[in-house]
Design a protein around this motif. Sequence first.
Motif, PDB file in Angstrom:
ATOM      1  N   PHE A 162      -6.656  10.785  40.062  1.00 23.71           N
ATOM      2  CA  PHE A 162      -6.375  12.077  40.695  1.00 23.71           C
ATOM      3  C   PHE A 162      -4.895  12.246  41.045  1.00 23.71           C
ATOM      4  CE2 PHE A 162     -10.800  10.950  41.566  1.00 23.71           C
ATOM      5  CZ  PHE A 162     -11.455  12.068  41.077  1.00 23.71           C
ATOM      6  N   LEU A 163      -4.026  11.441  40.413  1.00 22.56           N
ATOM      7  CA  LEU A 163      -2.611  11.499  40.811  1.00 22.56           C
ATOM      8  C   LEU A 163      -1.966  12.837  40.465  1.00 22.56           C
ATOM      9  CD1 LEU A 163      -0.738  11.183  38.057  1.00 22.56           C
ATOM     10  CD2 LEU A 163      -1.315   8.794  38.331  1.00 22.56           C
ATOM     11  N   GLN A 165       1.687  14.751  39.541  1.00 22.08           N
ATOM     12  CA  GLN A 165       3.046  14.497  39.084  1.00 22.08           C
ATOM     13  C   GLN A 165       3.994  14.808  40.234  1.00 22.08           C
ATOM     14  OE1 GLN A 165       1.884  16.062  34.761  1.00 22.08           O
ATOM     15  NE2 GLN A 165       4.074  16.049  35.135  1.00 22.08           N
ATOM     16  N   LYS A 218     -13.957  14.729  38.162  1.00 20.41           N
ATOM     17  CA  LYS A 218     -12.539  15.027  37.880  1.00 20.41           C
ATOM     18  C   LYS A 218     -12.358  16.517  37.536  1.00 20.41           C
ATOM     19  CE  LYS A 218      -8.291  14.600  36.388  1.00 20.41           C
ATOM     20  NZ  LYS A 218      -7.126  14.000  36.937  1.00 20.41           N
ATOM     21  N   ASN A 266      -1.002  28.030  48.442  1.00 21.44           N
ATOM     22  CA  ASN A 266       0.339  28.605  48.328  1.00 21.44           C
ATOM     23  C   ASN A 266       0.347  29.591  47.175  1.00 21.44           C
ATOM     24  OD1 ASN A 266       1.486  26.999  50.376  1.00 21.44           O
ATOM     25  ND2 ASN A 266       1.614  25.289  48.933  1.00 21.44           N
ATOM     26  N   GLY A 272       0.630  25.528  36.621  1.00 22.15           N
ATOM     27  CA  GLY A 272       0.985  25.019  35.292  1.00 22.15           C
ATOM     28  C   GLY A 272       0.719  23.532  35.266  1.00 22.15           C
ATOM     29  N   CYS A 275      -2.489  19.329  33.614  1.00 28.71           N
ATOM     30  CA  CYS A 275      -3.905  19.143  33.961  1.00 28.71           C
ATOM     31  C   CYS A 275      -4.677  20.441  34.179  1.00 28.71           C
ATOM     32  CB  CYS A 275      -4.024  18.277  35.204  1.00 28.71           C
ATOM     33  SG  CYS A 275      -3.589  16.577  34.868  1.00 28.71           S
ATOM     34  N   LYS A 336       6.550  22.284  38.498  1.00 29.55           N
ATOM     35  CA  LYS A 336       6.585  22.197  39.960  1.00 29.55           C
ATOM     36  C   LYS A 336       7.764  21.294  40.324  1.00 29.55           C
ATOM     37  CE  LYS A 336       3.607  18.238  40.764  1.00 29.55           C
ATOM     38  NZ  LYS A 336       2.455  17.739  41.480  1.00 29.55           N
TER      39      LYS A 336
HETATM   40  C1  UDX Z   1      -3.051  18.103  39.427  1.00 31.14           C
HETATM   41  C2  UDX Z   1      -4.009  17.579  40.508  1.00 31.14           C
HETATM   42  O1  UDX Z   1      -3.482  17.909  41.793  1.00 31.14           O
HETATM   43  C3  UDX Z   1      -4.211  16.079  40.357  1.00 31.14           C
HETATM   44  O2  UDX Z   1      -5.164  15.644  41.312  1.00 31.14           O
HETATM   45  C4  UDX Z   1      -4.703  15.790  38.955  1.00 31.14           C
HETATM   46  O3  UDX Z   1      -4.838  14.390  38.778  1.00 31.14           O
HETATM   47  C5  UDX Z   1      -3.748  16.357  37.913  1.00 31.14           C
HETATM   48  O4  UDX Z   1      -3.556  17.751  38.147  1.00 31.14           O
HETATM   49  P1  UDX Z   1      -0.420  18.129  39.058  1.00 31.14           P
HETATM   50  O5  UDX Z   1      -0.687  18.884  37.799  1.00 31.14           O
HETATM   51  O6  UDX Z   1       0.539  17.003  39.020  1.00 31.14           O
HETATM   52  O7  UDX Z   1      -1.781  17.526  39.652  1.00 31.14           O
HETATM   53  O8  UDX Z   1       0.162  19.170  40.120  1.00 31.14           O
HETATM   54  P2  UDX Z   1      -0.317  19.940  41.424  1.00 31.14           P
HETATM   55  O9  UDX Z   1       0.550  19.543  42.565  1.00 31.14           O
HETATM   56  O10 UDX Z   1      -1.753  19.851  41.630  1.00 31.14           O
HETATM   57  O11 UDX Z   1       0.093  21.426  41.029  1.00 31.14           O
HETATM   58  C6  UDX Z   1      -0.412  22.049  39.849  1.00 31.14           C
HETATM   59  C7  UDX Z   1       0.136  23.444  39.732  1.00 31.14           C
HETATM   60  O12 UDX Z   1      -0.408  24.293  40.735  1.00 31.14           O
HETATM   61  C8  UDX Z   1       1.650  23.557  39.864  1.00 31.14           C
HETATM   62  O13 UDX Z   1       2.135  24.474  38.901  1.00 31.14           O
HETATM   63  C9  UDX Z   1       1.855  24.103  41.264  1.00 31.14           C
HETATM   64  O14 UDX Z   1       3.039  24.852  41.387  1.00 31.14           O
HETATM   65  C10 UDX Z   1       0.632  24.990  41.411  1.00 31.14           C
HETATM   66  N1  UDX Z   1       0.218  25.189  42.810  1.00 31.14           N
HETATM   67  C11 UDX Z   1      -0.216  24.145  43.554  1.00 31.14           C
HETATM   68  C12 UDX Z   1       0.261  26.473  43.364  1.00 31.14           C
HETATM   69  O15 UDX Z   1       0.640  27.448  42.715  1.00 31.14           O
HETATM   70  N2  UDX Z   1      -0.165  26.637  44.650  1.00 31.14           N
HETATM   71  C13 UDX Z   1      -0.600  25.615  45.418  1.00 31.14           C
HETATM   72  O16 UDX Z   1      -0.982  25.868  46.569  1.00 31.14           O
HETATM   73  C14 UDX Z   1      -0.631  24.325  44.853  1.00 31.14           C
END
Ligand code: UDX
Length: 447
Positions: A162-163, A165, A218, A266, A272, A275, A336
């Motif tokens: 569940f990590l 990036q 997942k 948020n 994007g 995942c 992000k």
């Molecule tokens: C995600 C999951 O959080 C993680 O558990 C899984 O293993 C892989 O996919 P990640 O893709 O690294 O992780 O990024 P994350 O921090 O979850 O953000 C994903 C996207 O959502 C980003 O584009 C971020 O900007 C967007 N986002 C996140 C929002 O627009 N609003 C939010 O409140 C949170």
Amino acid sequence: MKKPKISVIGVGYVGLCTAVGFASKGYTVIASDNVAEKATKINKGIPIFHEPGLQNLLEEAVENGRLKCLINQTEKAVFDTDLTFVAVGTPSNSDGSINLQFTELAAHDVGKALNKKDAYHVVVIKSTVVPGTTQDIVKPILEKESKKKCGSGFGLCMNPEFLRQGSAFEDTMHADRLVIGEYDKKSGDALESLYEEFYGKNMPPTVHTSLSTAELIKYASNSLLATKISFINMIANLCEKLPGADVKVVANAVGLDKRIGPLFLNAGLGYGGSCFPKDVKALIACSKNLGYRLSLLEEVESVNEVQPLRAVEFCKELLGNNLTGKHVAILGLAFKANTDDMREARVIPIINQLIKEGANVTAYDPVATPTAKTIFQNKIQYANSAIACLKNADCCILVTEWEEFKKLTPADFTKNMKQPILIDGRRIYNPETFSKKLKFTAIGLGK
Ligand code: UDX
């Protein structure tokens, strides 16, 4: 007790963080990846992507001989170790369904190695694979190649990762929970004791379940998080039609309800990354195949498709409908903050649309510019700093919430831009302060 030796097949985010994590705790780790360039870099202690906290530990692990990465030698890596994590990529097919070619290739090689081994060996699928994959695709390949029965001849688990990036290594070392999908109790217990030794006193809560339930957990997690994001973006779009409304205040108050929680509310330009977009699509396709339409997730996707284009609409509202020859500054290219990854980055449709409308685009990102150059080549300009990016711009769109952008003041915009117009696509600026000094608009802010 002697620590088991670990092999990791595939060194993307999940594989490399797993490999470095185990090596940093004194395990011997042999990785293998079919991309020679990745393996070569890793063996020199150079991370293959920007990830805070990884560089030093990778260097250390390579220097003290605890981690090495082979080039396309899955069989050897498995043969020389006691437990294998399979963390190969699972890309999308053009219809959104999951492409399992790398998983299948890895399973064949792992199976061949198991055939040559006498000792009990546990195979752990860590890649994100749709429900049914480990049981119906991986297990038969392993049994065929190894000529052994799963359970008695070797162990099999599905252990999703569940990590996130940007905090990938930290998440690997301090997981919220462990999900152990197990073919049988022996396999699951073997993996649990490995983790007990790895985490020690900080062992996360652990769920033991079937292989397909673990796979679904997942997808359900990522789909729910994506749903929260599209939901709040939908509310943000409504706020923009209500004078005085502000999605940030709405989200904060809604998040105070313990049943909802404050995270992943948020509003912005959409989700994007490698995942959410891929996993939502894959679950929709998998379920469709099983005869059930995930209509809610289809809508989550549609909201996410149009959300980035709000930034271009704002641009047109503020600059007049014609963007031809207008100079637009883009702050942030990564999907992000704290990563150089641009997979499915929301900036891509934004820049493509701006170019289509005739605008001149200059972009800046603290680390993702080299990645962006492979996508946009010379269709846009690349600045070396935020301030340089703003110079003479008619309008600025804040796309990624990097810390250094949060420090910019209204004066940085007014002093450098031709027209001080700012569109806050991630809600990092205080509307009151910024509205006083420049033409300011933001996602989810009522006029
Ligand atoms: C995600 C999951 O959080 C993680 O558990 C899984 O293993 C892989 O996919 P990640 O893709 O690294 O992780 O990024 P994350 O921090 O979850 O953000 C994903 C996207 O959502 C980003 O584009 C971020 O900007 C967007 N986002 C996140 C929002 O627009 N609003 C939010 O409140 C949170």
